[in-house]
Design an enzyme around this catalytic site. Structure first.
Site, PDB file in Angstrom:
ATOM      1  CE  LYS A  22      -4.065   1.730   2.318  1.00 66.01           C
ATOM      2  NZ  LYS A  22      -4.241   2.150   4.280  1.00 66.01           N
ATOM      3  CG  ASP A  67      -9.790   5.484   7.512  1.00 64.74           C
ATOM      4  OD1 ASP A  67     -11.602   5.598   7.316  1.00 64.74           O
ATOM      5  OD2 ASP A  67      -9.460   4.678   7.156  1.00 64.74           O
TER       6      ASP A  67
END
Length: 117
Positions: free
Chosen positions: A14, A110
């Site tokens: 990522k 999140d």
């Protein structure tokens, strides 16, 4: 992005935004804490790479993409109610571990379908 370690292990890479306010030193310290977390309901973080303004995270590779894809029909997975309940309990167990049971208490901040694999 998918990759493979020299030992053959599949990984997911990522790329983080280079616009982050977090400095490289703080980023590395945070990664050091996260790599020590081990729980069956958390994706394992293998490590990171810092090269100038580019920050990369190297995670355990997980099949079937994310929960959001299944929920919104972007996947061939069909989730019955028993499976959905199992997923919800798995999310709750992972969060409980982060909030209460890990050596360092971590608040995720999140939680969303795209962050559930």
């Amino acid at each position: 992005m998918q990759g493979r370690l020299p030992n053959g292990t599949l990984i997911a890479v990522k790329k983080l935004s280079s616009k982050s306010c977090q400095g490289n030193k703080e980023f590395i310290n945070e990664i050091g804490i996260i790599t020590c977390l081990q729980h069956p309901n958390l994706v394992k973080l293998y490590g990171c790479c810092v090269d100038k303004n580019q920050l990369l995270l190297v995670y355990e590779y997980m099949e079937n993409n994310c929960l959001a894809d299944a929920l919104f029909g972007r996947s061939s997975l069909k989730l019955d109610w028993q499976t959905r309940r199992k997923i919800c309990l798995g999310i709750a167990k992972g969060l409980a571990f982060l909030h209460e049971d890990s050596a360092v208490k971590i608040i995720h901040r999140d939680i969303k379908g795209t962050n559930v694999l």
